[in-house]
Scaffold this active site. Sequence first.
Site, short mmCIF file in Angstrom:
data_model
loop_
_atom_site.label_atom_id
_atom_site.label_comp_id
_atom_site.label_asym_id
_atom_site.label_seq_id
_atom_site.Cartn_x
_atom_site.Cartn_y
_atom_site.Cartn_z
N LYS A 10 89.08 63.72 99.58
CA LYS A 10 89.93 65.01 98.04
C LYS A 10 90.90 65.27 97.94
CE LYS A 10 85.56 65.25 95.18
NZ LYS A 10 84.50 66.22 94.52
N TYR A 50 86.35 59.13 86.11
CA TYR A 50 85.56 59.97 86.28
C TYR A 50 85.56 59.84 84.01
CZ TYR A 50 86.30 63.14 90.52
OH TYR A 50 86.41 63.33 91.16
N PHE A 58 84.71 71.89 82.88
CA PHE A 58 85.57 71.42 84.39
C PHE A 58 86.53 69.71 84.53
CE2 PHE A 58 81.42 68.78 84.22
CZ PHE A 58 81.62 67.80 84.86
N ARG A 86 74.99 60.04 100.80
CA ARG A 86 74.55 61.38 99.88
C ARG A 86 74.65 62.46 100.49
NH1 ARG A 86 76.77 61.69 94.79
NH2 ARG A 86 75.75 62.22 93.94
N THR A 92 76.95 69.61 96.55
CA THR A 92 78.01 70.09 95.75
C THR A 92 78.26 71.21 96.18
OG1 THR A 92 77.25 68.39 94.20
CG2 THR A 92 79.01 68.87 93.45
N ARG A 103 79.68 68.68 104.01
CA ARG A 103 80.92 69.89 102.37
C ARG A 103 80.32 70.82 104.16
NH1 ARG A 103 78.63 66.38 97.79
NH2 ARG A 103 80.16 65.63 97.14
N ASN A 117 85.20 70.76 97.49
CA ASN A 117 84.25 70.13 98.41
C ASN A 117 84.33 68.44 99.31
OD1 ASN A 117 83.84 67.85 96.26
ND2 ASN A 117 82.46 68.68 95.34
N HIS A 120 83.83 62.64 97.22
CA HIS A 120 83.17 62.18 96.95
C HIS A 120 82.35 60.59 97.22
CE1 HIS A 120 82.04 60.02 92.36
NE2 HIS A 120 82.58 59.10 93.48
N GLU A 131 83.16 52.26 90.30
CA GLU A 131 83.94 52.87 91.17
C GLU A 131 84.33 52.12 91.99
OE1 GLU A 131 81.94 56.10 92.63
OE2 GLU A 131 81.28 57.60 90.43
#
Length: 139
Positions: A10, A50, A58, A86, A92, A103, A117, A120, A131
């Site tokens: 990100k 999204y 959010f 993950r 998260t 993270r 964070n 993704h 995606e």
Amino acid sequence: MTERTLILVKPDGVKRALSGEVLRRIEAKGYTLVAVELRKATPELLAEHYAEHVGKPFYDPLVAFMLTGPVLAVVAEGERVIEGFRSLAGATDPTVAAPGTIRGDLARAWDLPVIHNIVHGSDSPESAEREIGIWFPGL
């Protein structure tokens, strides 16, 4: 089972020059980088990415945050890569993410209203396929 996943570094991770560290951890875990592209997300691309969050409180701050700078989009491949990345990414919320995770080690929980964070990762084979199709339609 060999599979593919979408990983995004990100804008906070790109701005803080952490893209290389994220890629290093992905490769150190044994996953293969299939596609890597630094790009500026558009509102349209993010609306598609999204889509399931439209209308949630959010959503607007998240999209605004994702437009603040470039995003490193990555397709990684490997055995159980979705679950593995993950786990590598960590929880998260960086405050509770375990040390040793991306993270837990690198993210900042205090950059509110949207938690910064760093990354993704797709959460299922179905979301990975969707995606990847959004970010890398040629794959």
